[in-house]
Structure formats: C-alpha cells, structure tokens
Design an enzyme around this catalytic site. Structure first.
Site, PDB file in Angstrom:
ATOM      1  N   ASP A   1     -16.098 -15.849  16.209  1.00 48.88           N
ATOM      2  CA  ASP A   1     -15.750 -14.581  15.567  1.00 48.88           C
ATOM      3  C   ASP A   1     -14.240 -14.449  15.358  1.00 48.88           C
ATOM      4  OD1 ASP A   1     -16.059 -12.040  14.458  1.00 48.88           O
ATOM      5  OD2 ASP A   1     -16.008 -11.042  16.402  1.00 48.88           O
ATOM      6  N   TYR A   2     -13.583 -15.559  15.014  1.00 46.49           N
ATOM      7  CA  TYR A   2     -12.177 -15.443  14.611  1.00 46.49           C
ATOM      8  C   TYR A   2     -12.102 -14.675  13.292  1.00 46.49           C
ATOM      9  CZ  TYR A   2     -10.272 -18.625  18.124  1.00 46.49           C
ATOM     10  OH  TYR A   2      -9.874 -19.204  19.297  1.00 46.49           O
ATOM     11  N   GLU A   3     -11.132 -13.753  13.217  1.00 43.55           N
ATOM     12  CA  GLU A   3     -11.001 -12.911  12.033  1.00 43.55           C
ATOM     13  C   GLU A   3      -9.619 -12.987  11.400  1.00 43.55           C
ATOM     14  OE1 GLU A   3     -12.439  -8.984  12.935  1.00 43.55           O
ATOM     15  OE2 GLU A   3     -14.323  -9.741  13.777  1.00 43.55           O
ATOM     16  N   HIS A   4      -8.665 -13.662  12.082  1.00 42.22           N
ATOM     17  CA  HIS A   4      -7.297 -13.803  11.583  1.00 42.22           C
ATOM     18  C   HIS A   4      -6.872 -15.259  11.776  1.00 42.22           C
ATOM     19  CE1 HIS A   4      -7.132  -9.415  11.530  1.00 42.22           C
ATOM     20  NE2 HIS A   4      -7.626  -9.451  12.765  1.00 42.22           N
TER      21      HIS A   4
END
Length: 305
Positions: A153-156
């Site tokens: 769930d990396y978002e950046h």
C-alpha cells in the site's frame, strides 16, 4: 490407422494453438472479506470485529513501514518496523484470534499514506539492497506475529515504476518461495502516479499477486452505483485477470457509501459472477458504530451464488 494418426496430430496442434481456457478464465465470485486494522490507535482489538464463519476472513495490520524514528528520521531502505497498535494487536492476539476462528488469516500492509507527520515514501537506495533488507526485516516480523501474507500500500514514490516493480515483485517472489507468506495483495487507487507504479508491477509480476484491494473509496464522495460499476469495469481491465475486490470506507468520506448503494452494486456484481471479495478501511473507524456494514458485507458474501 493413418487417419487416426493424422487426427491425433491435428488434435495436438489445436491444443497448442488453442489451449484449454480454464487457466485464463476470469476470477469468479468469492466469499473473501478483508479489513484493515490498527492504524489509528483507538484500542481496537481483533475480537471487537464480527467474524462470520461462512466467509474467508483476512485482517490486514496497518502498517509496517521501512522507516526509523529512533535515529535521524529517515527511510531505512527496506528495513521495516511495526507502526500499528502492537499493544492491542500483539503476536499473542494474532494467535488467539486465529485459534478461535479457523477461517481467519492475518496479513500486514506495507507503506501506507503517512509516517512521522509526513508522507511514507517508497525510496530505495538500490533494488538489491532494498530487497535484501525487506526480505530479512519482514521475515522477522511475519514469523514473530504468525502472519500469512502481505499487502502493498505504498502511495508516494521517490522511485520510478520499474524500480518499484522490481523491488516489490522480487520481495513477493522471495517471501513466497521461502514459504514465509501464502498470499500477497496490492492496494492501488485512481491516481496517475500511483497507477503507473502498480500497473507496471502488475505487468511484470501479476502472476504472484493474489488480490487487488482497489481503493474505490478514493473516488469522490457521492459516487453513484452506475459510476461505481464503470470504475470497477475500468480497474478490472487495468488489472486484467486479477481478483479486484470492491471496497468502502467506514467513515463515509469517499466513494460509494454503504448507505447509498454499495450493497446494490455488490449484488449486481455477484449476479454477474464478478464479486471477488469485499474489503473495508477500516475496523478502527467502524468500531464507533458497531460494525453494521461488516456484518452486512459478510452476510452477502456468505450467500451461495
């Protein structure tokens, strides 16, 4: 005799050219229910959450992050630490909920949106060093907590899509090959940078990814059933062949709300044999109102189609 021989040769050629489509059929309905837990430190416990014995239930601990706040606050290149409420969601609590419910598995989500009052960036020094550190640190956490899988769930991102794909793909492959995890999922949402990273990962390593926890609640609040169905169709195309799960957010701040047609959409998908599972963000928020939508989601999933 010669005709029979020719027939079998022709049959073999047809099998090569047109293999049985059983292995490439689209995913079917599933009774999988998944819920993120532990990110908000509001004393949520596994035992607070209702568990229907007729579903496959995954808790997803949120989050493990490759970040270290004990030294100069900076990313640690794949050296993961626990950032969920480990006092209430401890190794003994994981063992307890799994022993009480044979249908429960527990995973850990990696990354998330933020850490230490800033964004949680994917920022490897190199592919090899990140993978080596991640395999080592996560294996330790997974074994300590008796976990079953990981969620990405990396978002950046401070790395290009190919680097992300290679790091995460190799991590999943190694953990599976080592018998450390039995499943892996990804959690993208509809943002150009996010999608470019996850679609590259899917293209290169999609065969290792068991579920797509697509964050449909990241769409605008007030999404209609019709819009939701179109979004689902689009993301099923983006992650072709994947088990794309539908989702809602407990606080109603985005996407198609459980009060405004989410379950209507789920029923439509189920009638089309496309309800591959439901996930919720998050148990922490749902605790306040007694988990009515978790109960309803599981009841729907448990009904044979």
């Amino acid at each position: 005799m010669e005709l029979i021989k020719v027939f079998f040769i022709a049959l073999l050629i047809l099998q090569v050219l047109f293999p049985c489509n059983a292995s490439i059929q689209a995913p079917k309905n599933s009774n999988l229910f998944r819920e993120y837990i532990g990110a908000e430190f509001n004393n949520i416990k596994f035992s607070d959450v209702p568990i229907n014995s007729n579903v496959e239930f995954h808790f997803i601990l949120s989050f493990a992050i490759d970040y270290d706040t004990s030294s100069s606050p900076s990313p640690t290149n794949g050296k993961f630490n626990v950032f969920w409420d480990s006092e209430n969601l401890s190794p003994s609590q994981v063992s307890s909920i799994k022993s009480q419910h044979s249908n429960v598995k527990v995973a850990v989500s990696l990354g998330g949106d933020s850490v230490a009052n800033g964004n949680a960036y994917f920022n490897p020094s190199s592919v090899d060093s990140w993978v080596s550190n991640a395999v080592s640190s996560l294996t330790s956490i997974i074994k300590q907590y008796n976990l079953d899988g990981i969620d990405i769930d990396y978002e950046h991102f401070n790395a290009d899509p190919d680097t992300f794909s290679e790091c995460i793909g190799r991590l999943i492959k190694t953990l599976k090959n080592n018998g450390v995890i039995s499943f892996a999922s990804i959690a993208p949402f509809d943002d150009d940078q996010v999608q470019s990273h996850y679609k590259t990962l899917w293209k290169n390593y999609g065969d290792l990814i068991d579920y797509v926890n697509f964050q449909f609640y990241a769409y605008d609040e007030g999404t209609t059933v019709s819009q939701f169905m179109n979004y689902f169709k689009t993301q099923s195309s983006n992650y072709d062949g994947g088990k794309v799960l539908v989702s809602f957010i407990s606080d109603g701040s985005g996407g198609l709300s459980p009060n405004d047609g989410f379950f209507t959409a789920c029923s439509k998908l189920k009638s089309q044999n496309e309800l591959h599972g439901i996930f919720v963000w998050s148990a922490d928020d749902s605790k306040a109102n007694g988990f009515p939508y978790e109960k309803r989601s599981q009841a729907l999933l448990a009904i044979p189609h």
